[in-house]
Design an enzyme around this catalytic site. Structure first.
Site, mmCIF file in Angstrom:
data_model
loop_
_atom_site.group_PDB
_atom_site.id
_atom_site.type_symbol
_atom_site.label_atom_id
_atom_site.label_comp_id
_atom_site.label_asym_id
_atom_site.label_seq_id
_atom_site.Cartn_x
_atom_site.Cartn_y
_atom_site.Cartn_z
ATOM 1 N N GLU A 93 -4.176 28.745 -8.304
ATOM 2 C CA GLU A 93 -3.930 30.062 -8.856
ATOM 3 C C GLU A 93 -3.383 29.957 -10.266
ATOM 4 O O GLU A 93 -2.711 28.981 -10.612
ATOM 5 C CB GLU A 93 -2.879 30.772 -7.994
ATOM 6 C CG GLU A 93 -3.280 30.835 -6.543
ATOM 7 C CD GLU A 93 -2.134 31.177 -5.605
ATOM 8 O OE1 GLU A 93 -2.411 31.319 -4.416
ATOM 9 O OE2 GLU A 93 -0.983 31.292 -6.068
ATOM 10 N N CYS A 135 0.791 31.673 -16.606
ATOM 11 C CA CYS A 135 1.371 30.565 -15.836
ATOM 12 C C CYS A 135 0.216 29.809 -15.181
ATOM 13 O O CYS A 135 -0.591 30.404 -14.465
ATOM 14 C CB CYS A 135 2.310 31.149 -14.782
ATOM 15 S SG CYS A 135 2.963 29.926 -13.650
ATOM 16 N N CYS A 142 1.414 20.180 -3.989
ATOM 17 C CA CYS A 142 2.425 19.474 -4.783
ATOM 18 C C CYS A 142 3.127 18.452 -3.899
ATOM 19 O O CYS A 142 3.378 18.703 -2.727
ATOM 20 C CB CYS A 142 3.447 20.460 -5.351
ATOM 21 S SG CYS A 142 4.659 19.659 -6.436
ATOM 22 N N CYS A 146 9.902 20.622 -2.816
ATOM 23 C CA CYS A 146 11.087 21.484 -2.977
ATOM 24 C C CYS A 146 11.131 22.486 -1.815
ATOM 25 O O CYS A 146 10.107 23.085 -1.482
ATOM 26 C CB CYS A 146 11.035 22.228 -4.305
ATOM 27 S SG CYS A 146 10.800 21.124 -5.705
ATOM 28 N N CYS A 149 9.769 26.227 -1.948
ATOM 29 C CA CYS A 149 8.489 26.442 -2.616
ATOM 30 C C CYS A 149 7.322 26.285 -1.653
ATOM 31 O O CYS A 149 7.205 25.275 -0.962
ATOM 32 C CB CYS A 149 8.367 25.454 -3.767
ATOM 33 S SG CYS A 149 6.742 25.458 -4.522
ATOM 34 N N CYS A 366 7.629 33.112 -8.581
ATOM 35 C CA CYS A 366 7.932 31.685 -8.566
ATOM 36 C C CYS A 366 8.082 31.143 -7.142
ATOM 37 O O CYS A 366 8.729 31.746 -6.306
ATOM 38 C CB CYS A 366 9.234 31.478 -9.320
ATOM 39 S SG CYS A 366 9.731 29.788 -9.408
HETATM 40 S S1 SF4 Z 1 8.793 24.024 -7.193
HETATM 41 FE FE1 SF4 Z 1 6.983 23.712 -5.885
HETATM 42 S S2 SF4 Z 1 5.297 23.321 -7.290
HETATM 43 FE FE2 SF4 Z 1 7.203 23.025 -8.447
HETATM 44 S S3 SF4 Z 1 7.667 20.844 -8.222
HETATM 45 FE FE3 SF4 Z 1 8.754 21.851 -6.557
HETATM 46 S S4 SF4 Z 1 7.327 21.742 -4.825
HETATM 47 FE FE4 SF4 Z 1 6.123 21.329 -6.682
#
Ligand code: SF4
Length: 386
Positions: A93, A135, A142, A146, A149, A366
């Protein structure tokens, strides 16, 4: 030059080499590069000043858009999320986020003189009213994990090629309204750009190329969880001109490692040292992203530690009350708690503001760039600190 290189990722000198091998004159290289990177045309059939035979040859050689646009979701606040269908499957995206001049000036005059300098030219009275930030994503999924996320919870599927990164800008520009102007580019979508450095580097070099989009590196911000070697390389490769945003989210290793597993590899002290060494131009600041999670990193003690950690650094802090994601029961603190945290920072002279939620009705805020249509499993449950 790699044989794997997609045509959209070629620099003019690489085009020259390819076109010479087709028996074409060298000036054709500039023509093709400008069609792609200035006009956003990736279909050779639309490159009307090229001969029919060359257009056919370019098609045969694989010049085409690297992905299709599967869907465009519009938020009530004007944010547009483009869902892009990758070759070989999978969706990423990118998100267009408009900010009216009035709103931007109001926010910026109080909080963010650097962004004002980058975004607004006082002599540019004829400029369009709406400034838009795009963005973009650098990876499908990923690897950083995190906890707040959606992309992180899904794991890394693959890195995007430079052409797939650049084409997000070229394609997203088609979705600007006539009165809008693409001013800023942030590498804050799906993925960790510095975990995928070579393709990110090539993409930025293409986006800033004077014969192409010619975007100033000052209008580009790369966001990272704090991969120290990548921060150093970015500083060296662009002399500090590319903006840097760090997802800090906690001021100490114990809390940070619970939120960002990568902290175990590059602990807070090492990261802060790299930030002190980043060759930041005068009047620029590093953005510190701090997602506030209820009961995890939002206490007064955390705020006080954050103030001392950032002392001596030129930074501005974005406080982001956590956006809910379906994979997690973590949530934002109350607005009173957010305000108290902010006041602690502000009273210590730290420039900070609370980020306004944009596009959260289309999951474009975000930490919500998930692997669309694929269920996300929470890797690890995080309990509030006792
Ligand atoms: S916030 Fe999400 S996309 Fe960004 S580095 Fe951490 S896990 Fe990866």
């Amino acid at each position: 030059m790699s044989v794997e290189l997609h045509p959209v990722a070629r620099f003019p000198e690489e085009w020259r080499e390819v076109l010479q091998s087709f028996g074409e004159r060298p000036y054709r290289a500039g023509q093709v590069f400008r069609w792609i990177h200035q006009r956003g045309v990736m279909d050779p059939e639309q490159m009307t000043d090229l001969g029919k035979a060359l257009r056919a040859r370019l098609t045969e050689a694989g010049l085409a858009e690297p992905f299709g646009v599967a869907e465009v979701l519009r938020s009530k606040d004007g944010t547009r999320k483009l869902l892009l269908e990758l070759e070989g499957g999978g969706r990423v995206e990118c998100v267009l986020i408009p900010m009216s001049r009035e709103a931007a000036e109001g926010e910026i005059s109080a909080q963010d003189a650097d962004a004002a300098a980058a975004s607004f030219d006082p002599e540019d009275q004829a400029a369009p009213r709406e400034r838009v930030t795009l963005c973009i994503s650098t990876q499908y999924g990923c690897a950083m994990g995190c906890v707040f996320c959606a992309s992180g919870q899904a794991g890394l599927q693959r890195g995007l090629r430079a052409d797939e990164i650049v084409a997000q800008v070229l394609v997203a520009k088609r979705y600007l309204e006539p009165e809008e102007d693409l001013r800023n580019l942030v590498f804050m979508g799906m993925g960790e750009p510095l975990h995928h450095y070579d393709q990110t580097l090539r993409a930025i070099q293409l986006i800033t190329h004077p014969e192409g989009l010619g975007m100033s590196p000052r209008r580009i911000t790369v966001s990272s969880v704090g991969l120290v070697p990548g921060i150093r390389r970015l500083g060296e490769d662009f002399g500090g001109k590319v903006g840097l945003a760090i997802s800090l989210h906690a001021p100490d290793n114990e809390t940070r490692s619970r939120i960002l597993p990568m902290n175990q590899r590059y602990p807070v002290e090492e990261l802060i040292r790299a930030l002190h060494e980043y060759p930041l131009p005068l009047r620029r600041r590093i953005t510190i992203e701090y997602t506030l999670i209820d009961g995890i990193n939002d206490s007064v003690e955390h705020a006080e530690r954050l103030v001392s950690l950032l002392s001596g650094l030129r930074v501005k802090v974005n406080l982001i009350p956590m956006n809910p994601i379906s994979a997690s029961d973590l949530r934002a603190p109350t607005s009173a708690r957010v305000a108290t945290f902010r006041e602690h920072l502000a009273s210590a002279g730290v420039s900070c503001f609370v980020r306004v939620r944009r596009g959260d009705d289309v999951d474009a805020a975000c930490g919500q760039l998930a692997l669309h249509g694929e269920p996300i499993k929470l890797r690890k449950k995080l309990e509030p600190a006792s």
